[in-house]
Design a protein around this motif. Structure first.
Motif, PDB file in Angstrom:
ATOM      1  N   ASP A  30      42.242  25.130  36.097  1.00 21.74           N
ATOM      2  CA  ASP A  30      43.535  24.665  36.607  1.00 21.74           C
ATOM      3  C   ASP A  30      43.849  23.261  36.101  1.00 21.74           C
ATOM      4  N   ARG A  31      42.865  22.404  36.076  1.00 24.93           N
ATOM      5  CA  ARG A  31      43.088  21.030  35.637  1.00 24.93           C
ATOM      6  C   ARG A  31      43.400  20.960  34.145  1.00 24.93           C
ATOM      7  N   GLY A  46      38.710  15.952  35.348  1.00 28.34           N
ATOM      8  CA  GLY A  46      38.451  15.211  36.575  1.00 28.34           C
ATOM      9  C   GLY A  46      37.316  14.226  36.479  1.00 28.34           C
ATOM     10  N   THR A 103      38.394  25.655  39.190  1.00 29.33           N
ATOM     11  CA  THR A 103      39.177  24.425  39.372  1.00 29.33           C
ATOM     12  C   THR A 103      39.355  23.674  38.056  1.00 29.33           C
ATOM     13  N   VAL A 104      38.310  23.623  37.239  1.00 26.28           N
ATOM     14  CA  VAL A 104      38.441  22.894  35.970  1.00 26.28           C
ATOM     15  C   VAL A 104      39.464  23.556  35.058  1.00 26.28           C
TER      16      VAL A 104
END
Length: 428
Positions: free
Chosen positions: A96-97, A218, A93-94
């Motif tokens: 993608d961010r 995030g 996920t990180v």
């Protein structure tokens, strides 16, 4: 250096990084793989700028990623020969961010195999060597990420930190390393070491770059600039005896005092030796967590399906066999007692800091300058952040030819204060 010139095209900055990797990395062993999609991403970023499309907060920033973090289409090896072809099912996920924020990923970095140590040695990439002291470890476990930034292979890098693995290589390489508060950033797609203390964070040349990357991943920063003069307790007992480390700490403390901080020196944590005694959470949690990761994280047939299968194959550093066997034999119920000890440490620290009206703590990131290729004796202070779950930041404070990092630690929610104080030290 061209990679940092904001007027250069993104592709030109990427090319400068790739040229340095090609000409230098055989000396340091920092990189394990290059991203085959990097050039296309750089060209797309330049085209977006030409169209005046709104740019992300990291537009065109070249990042290197520790090779225990998933990037689709690239193996996630954890430095291990057994995992050299292990293809993740998707991006972490990180990742993608970071991509959404405009970062360009140049490649994956070498590390301590499985992130086990505070040096960076792997069966896949060998020892990551210090660009300051070439016969010496660059620190670990995110050593390749540290060297990649120090040598200009990337503008910044991402590492993981369970007991010091972002902060230690940042200190060894004259860089800023941020360990966010535990649980702030998602860890899906990140190889586990001890889920109760694992974190992921940036290694950068400046405090501002570390802050920007943290937010793009995030992260959260509560409140505005610090209003009251913060009171910082000095863990003098953690300084060690190296005069270079002590001198760097004294310089940083003078700078903090000149910048308005109130320095409380010394600050003593009651019963610290007893509070840090007992089994380490990594010994208890690694086997179950890593085994589950192997079973669910990779395309079938590209990686061993269990830790036992990896062990049987023998394609890892041989000195880790007894370590892995020991961790496979541990009862996961031991984690309850270890985490209870973490809570006792946190409660003691909260009470002691309240009695002295402290907002944060100060200590050297490492109490020694590493020598040789063994594990440096970092001391007990870097364990405070993982055992409390609080955020910490390591900032350079040594001479340019002899990097020394100093660490600031504060309770979760005081991130703005940490960044403000880190900037004061950085200006020195």
């Amino acid at each position: 250096m061209l990679p940092d010139r904001p007027t250069a095209s993104v592709e030109a900055r990427l090319d400068a990084c790739l040229d340095l990797i090609a000409t230098e990395d055989h000396r340091w062993n920092a990189m394990l793989a290059l991203n085959p999609r990097a050039r296309m991403a750089a060209r797309e970023a330049d085209a977006a700028r030409g169209r005046r499309t709104p740019a992300g907060s990291l537009h065109g920033m070249v990042l290197a990623i520790k090779d225990n973090i998933d990037i689709s289409g690239m193996a996630t090896s954890s430095g291990c020969l057994a995992l050299e072809a292990a293809m993740p099912l998707t991006n972490a996920t990180v990742i993608d961010r970071l991509i959404a924020a405009g970062a360009i990923i140049v490649g994956k970095t070498n590390l301590s195999e499985f992130s086990f140590e505070v040096r960076s040695r792997s069966s896949l990439g060998g020892d990551v060597l210090s660009p300051f002291f070439p016969a010496t470890t660059a620190g670990g476990s995110s050593g390749g990420s540290g060297v990649a930034v120090a040598r200009g292979f990337a503008t910044a890098a991402i590492g993981t930190d369970t007991g010091g693995s972002v902060r230690v290589p940042a200190a060894c390489n004259g860089l800023v390393g941020l360990r966010p508060a535990h649980g702030i950033l998602p860890l899906d797609g990140v190889a586990p070491l001890a889920p109760s203390t694992d974190t992921i964070g940036p290694i950068a040349r400046t405090v501002e770059d570390a802050r920007r990357i943290y937010l793009a991943m995030g992260g959260r920063i509560a409140g505005g600039e610090s209003r009251e003069p913060p009171r910082i307790g000095v863990l003098r007992a953690a300084f060690g005896t190296d005069p270079r480390v002590i001198a760097a700490c004294e310089r940083a403390l003078r700078k903090l005092a000149d910048g308005g901080a109130e320095i409380v020196d010394p600050f003593v944590i009651p019963d610290i030796a007893q509070l840090l005694a007992g089994p380490h959470i990594v010994d208890v949690e690694f086997a179950a967590a890593f085994g589950a990761y192997l079973a669910r994280n990779f395309v079938t047939g590209t990686a061993p399906q269990s830790l036992a299968a990896l062990l049987e194959g023998g394609r890892f550093l041989p000195e880790y066999r007894p370590v892995i066997l020991n961790r496979l034999s541990r009862d996961v119920e031991e984690a309850r007692a270890v985490l209870a000890a973490h809570r006792r440490l946190t409660d003691t620290l909260v009470r002691a800091m309240a009695e002295r009206r402290l907002d944060g703590l100060f200590h050297p990131t490492l109490r020694v300058i590493p020598e040789g290729l063994g594990n440096p004796s970092v001391g007990w202070a870097p364990e405070l952040a993982p055992r409390t779950g609080w955020p910490a930041i390591s900032v350079p404070a040594g001479a340019q030819s002899c990097p020394v990092g100093v660490e600031l630690l504060a309770p979760t929610g005081r991130e703005q204060m940490l960044f403000d104080l880190a900037r004061i030290i950085e200006q020195a």
